[in-house]
Design a protein around this motif. Structure first.
Motif, short mmCIF file in Angstrom:
data_model
loop_
_atom_site.label_atom_id
_atom_site.label_comp_id
_atom_site.label_asym_id
_atom_site.label_seq_id
_atom_site.Cartn_x
_atom_site.Cartn_y
_atom_site.Cartn_z
N ARG A 31 0.83 -1.21 0.00
CA ARG A 31 0.00 0.00 0.00
C ARG A 31 0.86 1.26 0.00
NH1 ARG A 31 -1.63 2.76 4.37
NH2 ARG A 31 -1.44 0.96 5.75
N LEU A 32 1.87 1.31 0.85
CA LEU A 32 2.70 2.51 0.94
C LEU A 32 3.43 2.78 -0.37
CD1 LEU A 32 4.25 2.16 4.52
CD2 LEU A 32 2.24 3.47 3.82
N VAL A 33 3.91 1.72 -1.00
CA VAL A 33 4.65 1.90 -2.26
C VAL A 33 3.69 2.28 -3.39
CG1 VAL A 33 6.11 0.76 -3.97
CG2 VAL A 33 6.49 0.33 -1.55
N VAL A 34 2.52 1.66 -3.43
CA VAL A 34 1.55 1.98 -4.48
C VAL A 34 1.04 3.41 -4.33
CG1 VAL A 34 -0.79 1.49 -5.29
CG2 VAL A 34 0.82 -0.37 -4.98
N GLU A 35 0.84 3.85 -3.09
CA GLU A 35 0.39 5.23 -2.87
C GLU A 35 1.37 6.24 -3.46
OE1 GLU A 35 -2.16 4.73 1.31
OE2 GLU A 35 -0.10 5.49 1.34
N ALA A 36 2.65 5.90 -3.43
CA ALA A 36 3.67 6.83 -3.92
C ALA A 36 3.98 6.64 -5.40
CB ALA A 36 4.95 6.67 -3.11
N ALA A 37 3.99 5.38 -5.86
CA ALA A 37 4.49 5.10 -7.22
C ALA A 37 3.46 4.45 -8.14
CB ALA A 37 5.73 4.21 -7.14
N GLY A 38 2.29 4.10 -7.62
CA GLY A 38 1.30 3.45 -8.47
C GLY A 38 1.75 2.07 -8.91
N ARG A 39 1.34 1.69 -10.12
CA ARG A 39 1.67 0.36 -10.62
C ARG A 39 3.17 0.19 -10.89
NH1 ARG A 39 -1.91 -1.01 -13.94
NH2 ARG A 39 -3.21 0.85 -14.06
N VAL A 168 -5.21 -13.75 -10.19
CA VAL A 168 -4.27 -12.66 -10.40
C VAL A 168 -4.30 -12.24 -11.86
CG1 VAL A 168 -2.71 -13.32 -8.52
CG2 VAL A 168 -2.36 -14.28 -10.79
N ASN A 169 -4.01 -10.99 -12.08
CA ASN A 169 -3.96 -10.45 -13.43
C ASN A 169 -2.69 -9.61 -13.55
OD1 ASN A 169 -4.35 -9.34 -15.95
ND2 ASN A 169 -5.93 -7.89 -15.28
N PHE A 170 -1.67 -10.19 -14.13
CA PHE A 170 -0.39 -9.49 -14.22
C PHE A 170 -0.44 -8.33 -15.21
CE2 PHE A 170 0.88 -13.65 -12.53
CZ PHE A 170 1.61 -13.23 -11.43
N GLY A 171 -1.56 -8.19 -15.89
CA GLY A 171 -1.75 -7.03 -16.73
C GLY A 171 -1.87 -5.75 -15.92
N GLU A 172 -2.12 -5.89 -14.60
CA GLU A 172 -2.19 -4.71 -13.73
C GLU A 172 -0.84 -4.01 -13.60
OE1 GLU A 172 -4.77 -3.40 -12.58
OE2 GLU A 172 -6.34 -4.92 -12.45
N LEU A 173 0.24 -4.70 -14.00
CA LEU A 173 1.57 -4.11 -13.88
C LEU A 173 1.94 -3.24 -15.08
CD1 LEU A 173 1.64 -6.60 -11.85
CD2 LEU A 173 4.10 -6.54 -12.18
N VAL A 174 1.11 -3.25 -16.10
CA VAL A 174 1.39 -2.46 -17.30
C VAL A 174 0.27 -1.44 -17.50
CG1 VAL A 174 2.75 -4.27 -18.40
CG2 VAL A 174 0.28 -4.22 -18.75
N PRO A 175 0.53 -0.34 -18.21
CA PRO A 175 1.80 0.01 -18.88
C PRO A 175 2.86 0.48 -17.88
CG PRO A 175 0.24 1.80 -19.11
CD PRO A 175 -0.51 0.67 -18.44
N LEU A 237 -0.26 -6.65 -6.22
CA LEU A 237 -0.73 -5.73 -7.25
C LEU A 237 -1.52 -6.47 -8.33
CD1 LEU A 237 -0.49 -2.69 -7.86
CD2 LEU A 237 1.37 -3.23 -9.43
N ALA A 238 -1.06 -7.66 -8.69
CA ALA A 238 -1.77 -8.45 -9.70
C ALA A 238 -3.11 -8.95 -9.18
CB ALA A 238 -0.90 -9.63 -10.13
N ALA A 239 -3.21 -9.13 -7.88
CA ALA A 239 -4.46 -9.64 -7.30
C ALA A 239 -5.50 -8.54 -7.11
CB ALA A 239 -4.17 -10.32 -5.96
N PHE A 240 -5.07 -7.35 -6.72
CA PHE A 240 -6.02 -6.29 -6.37
C PHE A 240 -5.99 -5.09 -7.31
CE2 PHE A 240 -4.89 -8.25 -2.18
CZ PHE A 240 -6.10 -8.89 -1.97
N GLY A 241 -4.89 -4.91 -8.02
CA GLY A 241 -4.76 -3.72 -8.85
C GLY A 241 -4.29 -2.54 -8.03
N PRO A 242 -3.73 -1.51 -8.68
CA PRO A 242 -3.16 -0.38 -7.94
C PRO A 242 -4.19 0.44 -7.18
CG PRO A 242 -3.15 0.05 -10.30
CD PRO A 242 -3.55 -1.37 -10.13
N ILE A 243 -5.39 0.56 -7.69
CA ILE A 243 -6.40 1.40 -7.03
C ILE A 243 -6.89 0.74 -5.75
CG2 ILE A 243 -8.68 2.44 -7.25
CD1 ILE A 243 -8.15 2.80 -10.22
N GLU A 244 -7.29 -0.52 -5.83
CA GLU A 244 -7.81 -1.20 -4.65
C GLU A 244 -6.73 -1.37 -3.59
OE1 GLU A 244 -10.11 -5.35 -3.37
OE2 GLU A 244 -9.73 -4.89 -5.48
N THR A 245 -5.49 -1.63 -4.01
CA THR A 245 -4.40 -1.83 -3.06
C THR A 245 -4.22 -0.61 -2.16
OG1 THR A 245 -3.24 -3.31 -4.59
CG2 THR A 245 -1.94 -2.34 -2.82
#
Length: 369
Positions: A31-39, A168-175, A237-245
């Motif tokens: 959560r802390l990393v996604v809040e700062a850097a997103g995907r 999981v959806n590893f597509g959440e890591l792109v772009p 991230l692949a399980a929840f996506g950047p927004i939900e995380t």
């Protein structure tokens, strides 16, 4: 100098390092990393983990120049009396605050998932007294306890992440880098902070029977932690996506809850994971508090750390109670990240000074590895 009984092997150092650094941060790290850097947070982890690995390895290399000598002694040897005192006191205070932060996050999580009706004061006091008993007996009992907890706490946690079975959806890591490099840079400090416990190396190498092996053990340990954090972040991230995380208080616990039981045979994996986690937090708090007390005791010339251990407990307790709410508690994490990063910047300078002292003959043959 230390007692001949205070001996650590390279394997024990490796286990202590992994157990301490993983600690409690892993649960809020995504959560802390996604809040700062997103995907693109995984790129921040690459940078932050890489820098922490270099800093930790350099610290082990530095400490190996002074076998069986306390950092309090060689800090002053390199920086002068007052510079050495300031750095020793800085490390001691830093790990005292880290212990308080770990205790607070542990208490908040325990109340959330395990003991919702138990007052936080009871949880903290009980845990602190248990920690104090182990810390009073020195580094060897801590190392033995850590090894046991590593087998039953850390390894099961790593296995659970490694064999994750869920949607999981590893597509959440792109772009990748869709927002440019700026988010990755913003995420560097939160990502690096997850590895901030590397500083224990500075104070543990003095106990090693073969200090030359500290560099290898540290590098391997930090690499294992780095890979574990990367895998945990990517799967979360692949399980929840950047927004939900960003809206999950403890994303890794929710991740484990998403796991399917092993062949339908093992259910309630989150309870198994949390039980293993309690063992990990015990080690993290014990080691951080031990290093804090050790630094301050050696600075004050106190040989028996039992008294400082119990005298310091109320301070850790009060510091843990100080933040009002979990957001304030995580705010303390941010300050500790900055402090740890400053310490990491000082390591290359200390290595340079140590090498120069050696060339000038300022370090005797007995002090070199």
């Amino acid at each position: 100098m230390n007692s001949p009984k205070d001996i650590l092997t390279s394997r024990q150092l490796l286990v202590i390092l992994i157990s301490t650094v993983i600690g409690v941060q892993v649960f809020i790290m995504p959560r802390l990393v996604v809040e700062a850097a997103g995907r693109d947070g995984w790129l921040s982890l690459v940078l932050g983990g890489g820098w922490a690995l270099l800093a930790a390895t350099a610290a082990a290399y530095l400490a190996s120049f002074f076998p069986r000598q306390t950092p309090v002694v060689w800090f002053s040897h390199l920086l002068g009396k007052w510079g050495g005192i300031a750095l020793s006191l800085g490390f001691g205070c830093f790990f005292l605050f880290v212990a308080a932060e770990v205790l607070r996050l542990f208490t908040d999580m325990t109340q959330t998932y395990l003991l919702p009706r138990t007052p936080s004061e009871i949880i903290m006091i009980t845990f602190l007294l248990s920690i104090a008993y182990v810390v009073c007996h020195g580094i060897n009992p801590i190392a033995r306890v850590t090894l046991i907890f590593f087998l039953f706490g850390i390894i099961p946690s790593i296995i659970l992440i490694a064999v994750f079975q869920g949607k999981v959806n590893f597509g959440e890591l792109v772009p990748v880098l869709a927002g440019g490099i700026a988010p990755v840079i913003r995420g560097f400090l939160p990502a690096y902070g997850d590895f901030g416990g590397w500083g224990i190396i500075v104070f543990l190498v003095q106990f090693m029977d073969t200090p030359k092996e500290a560099v290898k053990g540290t590098a391997v340990g930090m690499a294992v932690i780095w890979l574990f954090f990367m895998a945990t972040f990517i799967i979360t991230l692949a399980a929840f996506g950047p927004i939900e995380t960003q809206y999950l208080l403890y994303p890794v616990v929710d991740l484990i809850r998403e796991m399917e039981g092993v062949g339908g045979f093992i259910e309630k994996l989150d309870l198994i994971f949390l039980s293993a986690w309690i063992l990990s937090v015990f080690v993290t708090l014990a080691v951080c508090y031990y290093v804090a007390v050790l630094a301050i005791s050696q600075l004050a010339g106190i040989k028996n750390i039992a008294v400082p251990v119990y005298v310091g407990l109320p301070l850790v307790y009060l510091l843990a109670l100080l933040p009002q709410g979990y957001k304030a508690a995580e705010g303390l994490v941010g300050y500790l990240n900055y402090t740890s990063f400053i310490f990491s910047l000082s390591v290359p300078l200390l290595v340079f000074l140590a090498r120069r002292k050696i060339k000038q003959g300022g370090v005797s043959d007995g002090e070199q590895t």
